[in-house]
Design an enzyme around this catalytic site. Structure first.
Site, PDB file in Angstrom:
ATOM      1  N   LYS A 109       0.819  -1.225   0.000  1.00 44.95           N
ATOM      2  CA  LYS A 109       0.000   0.000   0.000  1.00 44.95           C
ATOM      3  C   LYS A 109       0.852   1.274   0.000  1.00 44.95           C
ATOM      4  O   LYS A 109       0.465   2.281  -0.593  1.00 44.95           O
ATOM      5  CB  LYS A 109      -0.964  -0.004   1.191  1.00 44.95           C
ATOM      6  CG  LYS A 109      -2.083  -1.037   1.033  1.00 44.95           C
ATOM      7  CD  LYS A 109      -3.092  -0.988   2.153  1.00 44.95           C
ATOM      8  CE  LYS A 109      -4.096  -2.124   1.997  1.00 44.95           C
ATOM      9  NZ  LYS A 109      -5.102  -2.156   3.065  1.00 44.95           N
ATOM     10  N   ASP A 125     -10.074   2.365   2.588  1.00 44.02           N
ATOM     11  CA  ASP A 125     -10.203   1.581   3.827  1.00 44.02           C
ATOM     12  C   ASP A 125     -10.994   2.343   4.905  1.00 44.02           C
ATOM     13  O   ASP A 125     -11.844   1.769   5.587  1.00 44.02           O
ATOM     14  CB  ASP A 125      -8.821   1.222   4.391  1.00 44.02           C
ATOM     15  CG  ASP A 125      -8.196   0.029   3.671  1.00 44.02           C
ATOM     16  OD1 ASP A 125      -8.933  -0.747   3.047  1.00 44.02           O
ATOM     17  OD2 ASP A 125      -6.955  -0.116   3.743  1.00 44.02           O
ATOM     18  N   ALA A 164      -0.760   0.258  14.719  1.00 43.07           N
ATOM     19  CA  ALA A 164      -0.251   1.482  14.078  1.00 43.07           C
ATOM     20  C   ALA A 164       0.407   1.133  12.746  1.00 43.07           C
ATOM     21  O   ALA A 164       1.409   1.730  12.357  1.00 43.07           O
ATOM     22  CB  ALA A 164       0.728   2.193  15.008  1.00 43.07           C
ATOM     23  N   GLY A 165      -0.163   0.148  12.038  1.00 45.91           N
ATOM     24  CA  GLY A 165       0.359  -0.247  10.732  1.00 45.91           C
ATOM     25  C   GLY A 165      -0.391   0.464   9.618  1.00 45.91           C
ATOM     26  O   GLY A 165      -1.083   1.472   9.839  1.00 45.91           O
ATOM     27  N   GLY A 166      -0.275  -0.087   8.405  1.00 46.13           N
ATOM     28  CA  GLY A 166      -0.866   0.544   7.230  1.00 46.13           C
ATOM     29  C   GLY A 166      -2.369   0.753   7.357  1.00 46.13           C
ATOM     30  O   GLY A 166      -2.889   1.800   6.941  1.00 46.13           O
ATOM     31  N   ASN A 219      -0.183   0.701  20.612  1.00 48.24           N
ATOM     32  CA  ASN A 219       0.523  -0.251  19.743  1.00 48.24           C
ATOM     33  C   ASN A 219       1.599  -0.977  20.518  1.00 48.24           C
ATOM     34  O   ASN A 219       2.162  -0.446  21.478  1.00 48.24           O
ATOM     35  CB  ASN A 219       1.143   0.489  18.546  1.00 48.24           C
ATOM     36  CG  ASN A 219       1.570  -0.474  17.460  1.00 48.24           C
ATOM     37  OD1 ASN A 219       0.817  -1.385  17.094  1.00 48.24           O
ATOM     38  ND2 ASN A 219       2.778  -0.318  16.953  1.00 48.24           N
ATOM     39  N   LYS A 228       5.699   3.595  17.311  1.00 50.39           N
ATOM     40  CA  LYS A 228       4.912   3.666  16.064  1.00 50.39           C
ATOM     41  C   LYS A 228       3.553   4.329  16.327  1.00 50.39           C
ATOM     42  O   LYS A 228       3.000   4.991  15.447  1.00 50.39           O
ATOM     43  CB  LYS A 228       4.717   2.266  15.485  1.00 50.39           C
ATOM     44  CG  LYS A 228       5.987   1.673  14.903  1.00 50.39           C
ATOM     45  CD  LYS A 228       5.633   0.460  14.061  1.00 50.39           C
ATOM     46  CE  LYS A 228       6.850  -0.381  13.760  1.00 50.39           C
ATOM     47  NZ  LYS A 228       6.488  -1.715  13.245  1.00 50.39           N
TER      48      LYS A 228
HETATM   49  P1  NAP Z   1       0.653  -4.060   9.256  1.00 50.72           P
HETATM   50  O1  NAP Z   1       1.013  -2.788   8.576  1.00 50.72           O
HETATM   51  O2  NAP Z   1       1.503  -5.259   9.075  1.00 50.72           O
HETATM   52  O3  NAP Z   1       0.540  -3.706  10.844  1.00 50.72           O
HETATM   53  C1  NAP Z   1       0.302  -4.729  11.773  1.00 50.72           C
HETATM   54  C2  NAP Z   1      -0.020  -4.129  13.131  1.00 50.72           C
HETATM   55  O4  NAP Z   1      -0.389  -5.198  14.005  1.00 50.72           O
HETATM   56  C3  NAP Z   1       1.149  -3.402  13.802  1.00 50.72           C
HETATM   57  O5  NAP Z   1       0.645  -2.323  14.544  1.00 50.72           O
HETATM   58  C4  NAP Z   1       1.708  -4.495  14.748  1.00 50.72           C
HETATM   59  O6  NAP Z   1       2.389  -3.966  15.879  1.00 50.72           O
HETATM   60  C5  NAP Z   1       0.421  -5.153  15.195  1.00 50.72           C
HETATM   61  N1  NAP Z   1       0.569  -6.523  15.679  1.00 50.72           N
HETATM   62  C6  NAP Z   1       0.853  -7.644  14.961  1.00 50.72           C
HETATM   63  N2  NAP Z   1       0.842  -8.726  15.745  1.00 50.72           N
HETATM   64  C7  NAP Z   1       0.570  -8.302  17.009  1.00 50.72           C
HETATM   65  C8  NAP Z   1       0.417  -8.957  18.258  1.00 50.72           C
HETATM   66  N3  NAP Z   1       0.567 -10.278  18.377  1.00 50.72           N
HETATM   67  N4  NAP Z   1       0.114  -8.206  19.338  1.00 50.72           N
HETATM   68  C9  NAP Z   1      -0.044  -6.861  19.229  1.00 50.72           C
HETATM   69  N5  NAP Z   1       0.078  -6.181  18.061  1.00 50.72           N
HETATM   70  C10 NAP Z   1       0.387  -6.897  16.967  1.00 50.72           C
HETATM   71  O7  NAP Z   1      -0.818  -4.528   8.832  1.00 50.72           O
HETATM   72  P2  NAP Z   1      -2.039  -3.586   8.383  1.00 50.72           P
HETATM   73  O8  NAP Z   1      -1.988  -3.336   6.920  1.00 50.72           O
HETATM   74  O9  NAP Z   1      -2.082  -2.420   9.296  1.00 50.72           O
HETATM   75  O10 NAP Z   1      -3.289  -4.561   8.625  1.00 50.72           O
HETATM   76  C11 NAP Z   1      -3.696  -4.888   9.949  1.00 50.72           C
HETATM   77  C12 NAP Z   1      -4.829  -5.898   9.865  1.00 50.72           C
HETATM   78  O11 NAP Z   1      -5.995  -5.293   9.330  1.00 50.72           O
HETATM   79  C13 NAP Z   1      -4.504  -7.093   8.945  1.00 50.72           C
HETATM   80  O12 NAP Z   1      -4.902  -8.272   9.590  1.00 50.72           O
HETATM   81  C14 NAP Z   1      -5.335  -6.837   7.722  1.00 50.72           C
HETATM   82  O13 NAP Z   1      -5.734  -8.037   7.084  1.00 50.72           O
HETATM   83  C15 NAP Z   1      -6.537  -6.102   8.318  1.00 50.72           C
HETATM   84  N6  NAP Z   1      -7.219  -5.236   7.346  1.00 50.72           N
HETATM   85  C16 NAP Z   1      -8.533  -5.477   7.095  1.00 50.72           C
HETATM   86  C17 NAP Z   1      -9.207  -4.671   6.202  1.00 50.72           C
HETATM   87  C18 NAP Z   1     -10.667  -4.955   5.945  1.00 50.72           C
HETATM   88  O14 NAP Z   1     -11.190  -4.448   4.932  1.00 50.72           O
HETATM   89  N7  NAP Z   1     -11.359  -5.660   6.822  1.00 50.72           N
HETATM   90  C19 NAP Z   1      -8.564  -3.617   5.547  1.00 50.72           C
HETATM   91  C20 NAP Z   1      -7.217  -3.379   5.843  1.00 50.72           C
HETATM   92  C21 NAP Z   1      -6.551  -4.198   6.735  1.00 50.72           C
HETATM   93  P3  NAP Z   1       3.947  -3.547  15.793  1.00 50.72           P
HETATM   94  O15 NAP Z   1       3.983  -2.195  15.184  1.00 50.72           O
HETATM   95  O16 NAP Z   1       4.398  -3.566  17.206  1.00 50.72           O
HETATM   96  O17 NAP Z   1       4.626  -4.595  14.936  1.00 50.72           O
END
Ligand code: NAP
Length: 276
Positions: A66, A102, A128-130, A151, A156
């Site tokens: 993204k 989103d 605090a990811g994408g 987070n 982050k």
């Molecule tokens: P990302 O950029 O990889 O960010 C992942 C986030 O999750 C980071 O803040 C990470 O923390 C945290 N995290 C991962 N494992 C963790 C754990 N065990 N305990 C606590 N925090 C944890 O991913 P993203 O793009 O933001 O997406 C996040 C989720 O949203 C994904 O599962 C994605 O499939 C979902 N999503 C759904 C939709 C929808 O339409 N429903 C749309 C977009 C995204 P750190 O910074 O500490 O690593």
């Protein structure tokens, strides 16, 4: 002539987008074909431009591309500019327009489908990811009382709050970044799990007692009952997964590409039946 679209990501086999867009096209009578494209981790740019050069009209972009999609776009519409992340590309001749749907998808699911207005509510955003970058501005424009970001890597969360400093004023009590440990005495009306923890059957370390009476717990992960959703239900909150957000963000992409707004409820119901 059939217009071609696709979702690009790595991995991408699991994506429901082809099914959702096929339903939208059928229901609205639009002549489109929508496929999946797996790009290598260093191959996003070449794959996206190759699709465009072969006549493709647009792409949905998923993990982990993204931010790269944002850099590929010549222009950034609406919330994409601030988000720094793009999930929808529209190809108009040689020009590439980047959008982020989103946040619109999340807000429509919360407000229209789940009957949970954000206005004047205390909102916690975990992660605090994408995805969090994509939803921040649309959430703030709903005028919550407060928006707290927590987070696992606290820096982050601080960076995310700082990135949106200019629009923090839309929350009556502003935006704050906290560690999970510092949430002990806080209560929230809406808790959004924007972490990917649920994919690994884990959850962010939220303390007990975090949900205000009548609170909604929203997990962006979909297609499974996550530990976060189970925790929320045990704590007396209403739990929802991210399927509605997925369909709503897809509908907004479809509108950007085709100028036609498809109905989302029948598609959400169809996907729920398929899962059960
Ligand atoms: P990302 O950029 O990889 O960010 C992942 C986030 O999750 C980071 O803040 C990470 O923390 C945290 N995290 C991962 N494992 C963790 C754990 N065990 N305990 C606590 N925090 C944890 O991913 P993203 O793009 O933001 O997406 C996040 C989720 O949203 C994904 O599962 C994605 O499939 C979902 N999503 C759904 C939709 C929808 O339409 N429903 C749309 C977009 C995204 P750190 O910074 O500490 O690593």
């Amino acid at each position: 002539m059939t217009d071609r679209y696709a979702v690009i990501g790595n991995p991408v086999e699991h994506s429901l987008s082809p099914l959702i867009h096929a339903e939208f096209a059928r229901a609205t009578g639009q002549d489109i074909a929508y496929g999946r494209m797996l790009a290598t981790l260093d191959g996003f740019r070449a794959a996206a431009l190759g699709f465009r050069d072969a006549g493709g009209r647009g792409l949905n972009v998923t993990l982990p591309f993204k931010h790269e999609a944002w850099r590929l776009a010549d222009t950034h519409a609406g919330h994409a500019q601030a988000a720094g992340a793009v999930n929808t590309l529209r190809f108009d001749g040689g020009r590439i327009a980047g959008h982020n749907t989103d946040g619109v998808g999340l807000v429509r699911d919360l407000v229209d489908n789940l009957g949970c207005p954000v206005r004047s509510r205390r909102v916690l955003l975990a992660g605090a990811g994408g995805a969090s970058y994509g939803v921040m501005e649309p959430l703030l424009r709903e005028l919550p009382q407060t928006l707290v970001i927590a987070n696992r890597t606290p820096e982050k969360a601080v960076a995310l709050a700082g990135h949106f400093e200019k629009v923090a004023k839309f929350a009556a009590h502003g935006v704050a970044a906290k560690s999970y440990d510092a949430l002990d005495d806080a209560r929230f009306d809406i808790v959004i799990n924007a972490t990917s923890a649920g994919l690994a059957d884990a959850m962010p370390p939220l303390p007990r007692g975090i949900f205000a009476p009548g609170a909604l717990a929203y997990d962006m992960v979909y297609g499974r009952r996550t530990p976060f959703m189970r925790f929320a239900t045990d704590e007396g909150a209403r739990a929802a997964d991210g399927l509605g957000m997925l369909v709503e963000q897809a509908a907004e992409s479809f509108f950007i590409w085709r100028g036609v707004r498809p109905e989302t409820k029948p598609v959400i119901e169809m996907l729920r039946k398929r899962d059960s």
